[in-house]
Design an enzyme around this catalytic site. Structure first.
Site, PDB file in Angstrom:
ATOM      1  N   GLY A 137       0.840  -1.198   0.000  1.00  0.00           N
ATOM      2  CA  GLY A 137       0.000   0.000   0.000  1.00  0.00           C
ATOM      3  C   GLY A 137       0.873   1.244   0.000  1.00  0.00           C
ATOM      4  O   GLY A 137       0.522   2.260   0.607  1.00  0.00           O
ATOM      5  N   SER A 192      -5.630   0.025  13.505  1.00  0.00           N
ATOM      6  CA  SER A 192      -6.491   1.213  13.499  1.00  0.00           C
ATOM      7  C   SER A 192      -7.007   1.461  14.913  1.00  0.00           C
ATOM      8  O   SER A 192      -7.132   0.526  15.712  1.00  0.00           O
ATOM      9  CB  SER A 192      -7.687   0.982  12.566  1.00  0.00           C
ATOM     10  OG  SER A 192      -8.684   1.956  12.797  1.00  0.00           O
ATOM     11  N   TYR A 218     -14.465  -4.453   9.844  1.00  0.00           N
ATOM     12  CA  TYR A 218     -13.210  -3.696   9.759  1.00  0.00           C
ATOM     13  C   TYR A 218     -12.527  -3.706  11.130  1.00  0.00           C
ATOM     14  O   TYR A 218     -11.331  -3.977  11.242  1.00  0.00           O
ATOM     15  CB  TYR A 218     -13.502  -2.268   9.299  1.00  0.00           C
ATOM     16  CG  TYR A 218     -12.276  -1.386   9.181  1.00  0.00           C
ATOM     17  CD1 TYR A 218     -11.267  -1.696   8.272  1.00  0.00           C
ATOM     18  CD2 TYR A 218     -12.137  -0.246   9.963  1.00  0.00           C
ATOM     19  CE1 TYR A 218     -10.139  -0.882   8.157  1.00  0.00           C
ATOM     20  CE2 TYR A 218     -11.017   0.579   9.850  1.00  0.00           C
ATOM     21  CZ  TYR A 218     -10.022   0.254   8.947  1.00  0.00           C
ATOM     22  OH  TYR A 218      -8.910   1.063   8.834  1.00  0.00           O
ATOM     23  N   GLY A 232       0.911   4.894   3.372  1.00  0.00           N
ATOM     24  CA  GLY A 232       2.053   4.153   2.820  1.00  0.00           C
ATOM     25  C   GLY A 232       2.942   5.043   1.978  1.00  0.00           C
ATOM     26  O   GLY A 232       4.181   4.967   2.054  1.00  0.00           O
TER      27      GLY A 232
HETATM   28  N1  LIG Z   1      -6.932   6.918   6.667  1.00  0.00           N
HETATM   29  C1  LIG Z   1      -7.367   6.593   7.878  1.00  0.00           C
HETATM   30  O1  LIG Z   1      -8.092   7.360   8.526  1.00  0.00           O
HETATM   31  C2  LIG Z   1      -6.977   5.271   8.497  1.00  0.00           C
HETATM   32  C3  LIG Z   1      -7.289   5.059   9.840  1.00  0.00           C
HETATM   33  C4  LIG Z   1      -6.926   3.873  10.444  1.00  0.00           C
HETATM   34  C5  LIG Z   1      -6.274   2.900   9.715  1.00  0.00           C
HETATM   35  N2  LIG Z   1      -5.996   3.102   8.402  1.00  0.00           N
HETATM   36  C6  LIG Z   1      -5.313   2.038   7.694  1.00  0.00           C
HETATM   37  O2  LIG Z   1      -4.151   2.556   7.094  1.00  0.00           O
HETATM   38  C7  LIG Z   1      -3.830   1.783   5.939  1.00  0.00           C
HETATM   39  C8  LIG Z   1      -3.574   2.702   4.767  1.00  0.00           C
HETATM   40  O3  LIG Z   1      -4.765   3.463   4.542  1.00  0.00           O
HETATM   41  P1  LIG Z   1      -4.766   4.834   3.743  1.00  0.00           P
HETATM   42  O4  LIG Z   1      -5.697   5.722   4.448  1.00  0.00           O
HETATM   43  O5  LIG Z   1      -3.385   5.286   3.475  1.00  0.00           O
HETATM   44  O6  LIG Z   1      -5.497   4.352   2.398  1.00  0.00           O
HETATM   45  P2  LIG Z   1      -5.304   4.714   0.844  1.00  0.00           P
HETATM   46  O7  LIG Z   1      -4.820   6.101   0.664  1.00  0.00           O
HETATM   47  O8  LIG Z   1      -6.556   4.282   0.197  1.00  0.00           O
HETATM   48  O9  LIG Z   1      -4.130   3.735   0.393  1.00  0.00           O
HETATM   49  C9  LIG Z   1      -4.322   2.351   0.387  1.00  0.00           C
HETATM   50  C10 LIG Z   1      -3.121   1.711  -0.271  1.00  0.00           C
HETATM   51  O10 LIG Z   1      -3.258   0.289  -0.170  1.00  0.00           O
HETATM   52  C11 LIG Z   1      -3.212  -0.267  -1.481  1.00  0.00           C
HETATM   53  N3  LIG Z   1      -4.095  -1.430  -1.490  1.00  0.00           N
HETATM   54  C12 LIG Z   1      -5.415  -1.493  -1.216  1.00  0.00           C
HETATM   55  N4  LIG Z   1      -5.859  -2.748  -1.346  1.00  0.00           N
HETATM   56  C13 LIG Z   1      -4.781  -3.502  -1.714  1.00  0.00           C
HETATM   57  C14 LIG Z   1      -4.585  -4.864  -2.015  1.00  0.00           C
HETATM   58  N5  LIG Z   1      -5.595  -5.741  -1.979  1.00  0.00           N
HETATM   59  N6  LIG Z   1      -3.344  -5.277  -2.347  1.00  0.00           N
HETATM   60  C15 LIG Z   1      -2.314  -4.403  -2.415  1.00  0.00           C
HETATM   61  N7  LIG Z   1      -2.433  -3.104  -2.128  1.00  0.00           N
HETATM   62  C16 LIG Z   1      -3.658  -2.663  -1.798  1.00  0.00           C
HETATM   63  C17 LIG Z   1      -3.655   0.851  -2.428  1.00  0.00           C
HETATM   64  O11 LIG Z   1      -3.153   0.690  -3.755  1.00  0.00           O
HETATM   65  P3  LIG Z   1      -4.017  -0.065  -4.904  1.00  0.00           P
HETATM   66  O12 LIG Z   1      -5.434   0.413  -4.763  1.00  0.00           O
HETATM   67  O13 LIG Z   1      -3.357   0.318  -6.197  1.00  0.00           O
HETATM   68  O14 LIG Z   1      -3.873  -1.519  -4.625  1.00  0.00           O
HETATM   69  C18 LIG Z   1      -2.989   2.039  -1.754  1.00  0.00           C
HETATM   70  O15 LIG Z   1      -1.614   2.092  -2.089  1.00  0.00           O
HETATM   71  C19 LIG Z   1      -4.980   0.793   5.749  1.00  0.00           C
HETATM   72  O16 LIG Z   1      -4.621  -0.452   6.317  1.00  0.00           O
HETATM   73  C20 LIG Z   1      -6.108   1.429   6.555  1.00  0.00           C
HETATM   74  O17 LIG Z   1      -7.044   0.480   7.019  1.00  0.00           O
HETATM   75  C21 LIG Z   1      -6.322   4.279   7.767  1.00  0.00           C
END
Ligand SMILES: NC(=O)c1ccc[n+]([C@@H]2O[C@H](COP(=O)([O-])OP(=O)(O)OC[C@H]3O[C@@H](n4cnc5c(N)ncnc54)[C@H](OP(=O)(O)O)[C@@H]3O)[C@@H](O)[C@H]2O)c1
Length: 249
Positions: free
Chosen positions: A15, A139, A152, A21
């Site tokens: 990610g 999270s 989730y 990421g």
């Molecule tokens: N943003 C928040 O508020 C928040 C809060 C708590 C936890 N998190 C956690 O933080 C992490 C990152 O979230 P983010 O907010 O940075 O999300 P994001 O901006 O949507 O980025 C998600 C990343 O994961 C990749 N991804 C998604 N599904 C995938 C798969 N099946 N295989 C490989 N890569 C995959 C996406 O690339 P592709 O789509 O090209 O695969 C993208 O690079 C996640 O685990 C999320 O649950 C986020």
């Protein structure tokens, strides 16, 4: 040039093409790491690589497919000889209503969020250097009951638990590999655009957070850098919440 905290380290980020990421990839790169980013979408990966700069390597991989993770870790291992930092971060968060959640969705979410972290670790393990650092993204939701997020929350609680148990594995301890968790709260990323773009929803989220605002991806990345670096040399099985107090106060 000042010394980087990850000079010469090989770091793999799942990610790594968006949000937390991608912000972490920038920080790791600035601190001297050879960064490898993985995601499903090739053009997003290439755009991220161009933004990060340097000799960042991209590998297309779906973390829900253990074979993809095997290929990813094998590619990195054969290219660089070892992995010093694994950031198993890719995840998905959307959930239908519990009564509309079919088995296919259940398996998809658990496949990405739990299987994707577990097999990222097991396929990376043969390549992990002595003193390597592994970080999983959980999270704030794993500590709270939030209606609508049952699956989730369960998946992220599983990730938290995995870190404790894997960190206790005698093969992990023999290699002095540290495994920790970062637990973001409400962070402004493409994952949360629907909420941040909606003034009512955004204001409600801010009202729930003791610090009264959304967090930025870079604020999570700096905690991940700490866990990845030797600054966190005596931390394993632990968790850093980057949540403006949401899960703590
Ligand atoms: N943003 C928040 O508020 C928040 C809060 C708590 C936890 N998190 C956690 O933080 C992490 C990152 O979230 P983010 O907010 O940075 O999300 P994001 O901006 O949507 O980025 C998600 C990343 O994961 C990749 N991804 C998604 N599904 C995938 C798969 N099946 N295989 C490989 N890569 C995959 C996406 O690339 P592709 O789509 O090209 O695969 C993208 O690079 C996640 O685990 C999320 O649950 C986020």
């Amino acid at each position: 040039m000042t010394e980087g905290k990850l000079d010469g380290k090989v770091a793999v980020i799942t990610g790594g093409s968006s949000g937390i990421g991608l912000a972490t990839a920038h920080v790791f790169r600035q601190q001297g790491a050879q960064v490898v980013i993985a995601g499903r979408n090739e053009s997003t990966l290439v755009a991220a690589r161009d933004a990060i700069g340097g000799n960042t390597l991209t590998v297309c991989a779906d973390v829900a497919k253990p074979d993809d993770l095997h290929t990813l870790m094998q590619t990195v291992g054969e290219c660089f000889g070892r992995i010093d930092v694994l950031f198993a971060n890719a995840g998905m968060s959307e959930c239908p209503d519990i009564l509309d959640t079919d088995e296919a969705f259940f398996d998809r979410l658990m496949g990405v969020n739990v299987k994707g972290v577990f097999y990222a670790f097991t396929h990376a393990f043969p390549w992990l250097a002595k003193n390597a650092s592994v970080i999983f993204t959980s999270s704030v939701i794993q500590q709270r009951g939030r209606p609508g997020d049952a699956l989730y929350g369960a998946s992220k609680a599983a990730v938290r638990s995995l870190a404790r148990t894997l960190a206790a594995d005698e093969r992990v301890l023999a290699q002095q590999v540290r495994i920790n968790v970062v637990s973001p709260g409400a962070i402004r990323t493409p994952l949360t655009t629907a909420a941040t773009d909606n003034p009512d929803v955004s204001a409600w989220v801010e009202s729930q957070v003791p610090m009264g605002r959304w967090g930025e991806a870079d604020e999570v990345a700096r905690a991940v850098l700490f866990l990845a670096s030797s600054d966190a040399s005596y931390l394993t099985g632990g968790e850093i919440a980057v949540d403006g107090g949401l899960g703590q106060i």
